[in-house]
Enzyme design. Sequence first.
Site, mmCIF file in Angstrom:
data_model
loop_
_atom_site.group_PDB
_atom_site.id
_atom_site.type_symbol
_atom_site.label_atom_id
_atom_site.label_comp_id
_atom_site.label_asym_id
_atom_site.label_seq_id
_atom_site.Cartn_x
_atom_site.Cartn_y
_atom_site.Cartn_z
ATOM 1 N N HIS A 182 -1.881 13.162 9.031
ATOM 2 C CA HIS A 182 -0.846 13.067 7.985
ATOM 3 C C HIS A 182 0.535 13.240 8.612
ATOM 4 O O HIS A 182 1.488 12.555 8.243
ATOM 5 C CB HIS A 182 -1.078 14.109 6.901
ATOM 6 N N LEU A 234 18.679 0.932 -0.065
ATOM 7 C CA LEU A 234 17.257 0.898 -0.418
ATOM 8 C C LEU A 234 16.878 1.996 -1.417
ATOM 9 O O LEU A 234 17.348 3.121 -1.301
ATOM 10 C CB LEU A 234 16.459 1.093 0.889
ATOM 11 N N ASP A 271 -2.983 4.189 4.192
ATOM 12 C CA ASP A 271 -4.338 4.731 4.328
ATOM 13 C C ASP A 271 -4.759 4.837 5.792
ATOM 14 O O ASP A 271 -4.293 4.073 6.633
ATOM 15 C CB ASP A 271 -5.317 3.830 3.557
HETATM 16 C C1 IPE Z 1 -5.381 5.680 -1.445
HETATM 17 O O1 IPE Z 1 -6.063 6.169 -0.338
HETATM 18 C C2 IPE Z 1 -4.397 6.700 -1.934
HETATM 19 C C3 IPE Z 1 -3.241 6.897 -1.080
HETATM 20 C C4 IPE Z 1 -2.941 6.182 -0.036
HETATM 21 C C5 IPE Z 1 -2.362 7.966 -1.482
HETATM 22 P P1 IPE Z 1 -7.477 6.901 -0.492
HETATM 23 O O2 IPE Z 1 -7.946 7.184 0.869
HETATM 24 O O3 IPE Z 1 -7.341 8.058 -1.414
HETATM 25 O O4 IPE Z 1 -8.319 5.766 -1.213
HETATM 26 P P2 IPE Z 1 -9.886 5.499 -1.208
HETATM 27 O O5 IPE Z 1 -10.545 6.809 -1.526
HETATM 28 O O6 IPE Z 1 -10.240 5.016 0.162
HETATM 29 O O7 IPE Z 1 -10.089 4.461 -2.239
HETATM 30 C C1 IPE Z 2 -4.022 8.386 3.628
HETATM 31 O O1 IPE Z 2 -4.926 8.701 4.627
HETATM 32 C C2 IPE Z 2 -3.247 9.590 3.131
HETATM 33 C C3 IPE Z 2 -3.624 10.020 1.764
HETATM 34 C C4 IPE Z 2 -4.468 9.434 0.990
HETATM 35 C C5 IPE Z 2 -2.973 11.210 1.265
HETATM 36 P P1 IPE Z 2 -6.362 9.318 4.311
HETATM 37 O O2 IPE Z 2 -6.220 10.797 4.245
HETATM 38 O O3 IPE Z 2 -6.941 8.682 3.114
HETATM 39 O O4 IPE Z 2 -7.139 8.920 5.618
HETATM 40 P P2 IPE Z 2 -8.625 8.317 5.688
HETATM 41 O O5 IPE Z 2 -8.675 7.165 4.763
HETATM 42 O O6 IPE Z 2 -9.550 9.427 5.304
HETATM 43 O O7 IPE Z 2 -8.780 7.896 7.110
HETATM 44 MG MG MG Z 3 -8.163 7.079 2.805
#
Ligand code: IPE
Ligand code: IPE
Ligand code: MG
Length: 239
Positions: free
Chosen positions: A36, A130, A19
Amino acid sequence: MPTPGDSISVPKHIAIIMDGNGRWAKERGLKRSDGHRAGAESVRECVEICKELGVEFLTLYAFSVENWKRPKTEIASLMTLLERFLKDKTPELNEKDVRLQAIGRLNDIPPKTLRQLHRSIEETSDNSGLTLILALSYGGREEIIDGIKSILHHVEEGHIDRAMIDPDLFSKHLYTRYYPDPDLLIRTSGEMRVSNFLLWQISYAEMVVTKKYWPEFRKDDLREAIVEYSRRQRRYGAI
Ligand code: IPE
Ligand code: IPE
Ligand code: MG
């Protein structure tokens, strides 16, 4: 900091909620898609260190069922990135003896990305180092519902008697039926929630939450999380 060979207890299965890509990008005046892309390098490093330390399974939460709520442009760029990542990295996965797997409602993934995913899974299927499991269009609740439907089907067909249903049998009807439960669950970017990830499987996982955003989470951070895991005493309800 341990190096391969040090006597720390290495988790057999690590699961990571990757995240913070968006916030990482925003803080640098970049686009979310740049975040990303930077996160993909963290994936590479984590795979490498898992391989070095002898971790057997690494599950990465790459896209949740809830993530379909994001703007179409972000979803499209994530799917393109995934497709490109798989295409570019499959030879490297083979070099490193990494077997790719995927869990989730994979049929929701755009056809072109899905075809590449299947190709990469197929091309790495003989590897025995792995196992890298990507959670894609994944939701823990959805997985449990799919598991219940699978059991009901087997009950209706007469293959399962309701008296046989216990946690072990239920686990065999989940997407993760071929893998052990995670020993260590890591979440980056400081959020203290599980966001519908592996709800059934993490019942006894040790958790490590780091404030670092996913694109900043590299080899040494994963090593550090494993050292932290190594210090924990797992009691499973006993004394
Ligand atoms: C969790 O991250 C999902 C992934 C890492 C794929 P999100 O950014 O979607 O989660 P929330 O919205 O903060 O709970
Ligand atoms: C995690 O990073 C990647 C996915 C959930 C696909 P985020 O896109 O959720 O990044 P934040 O949480 O908005 O910073
Ligand atoms: Mg996120």
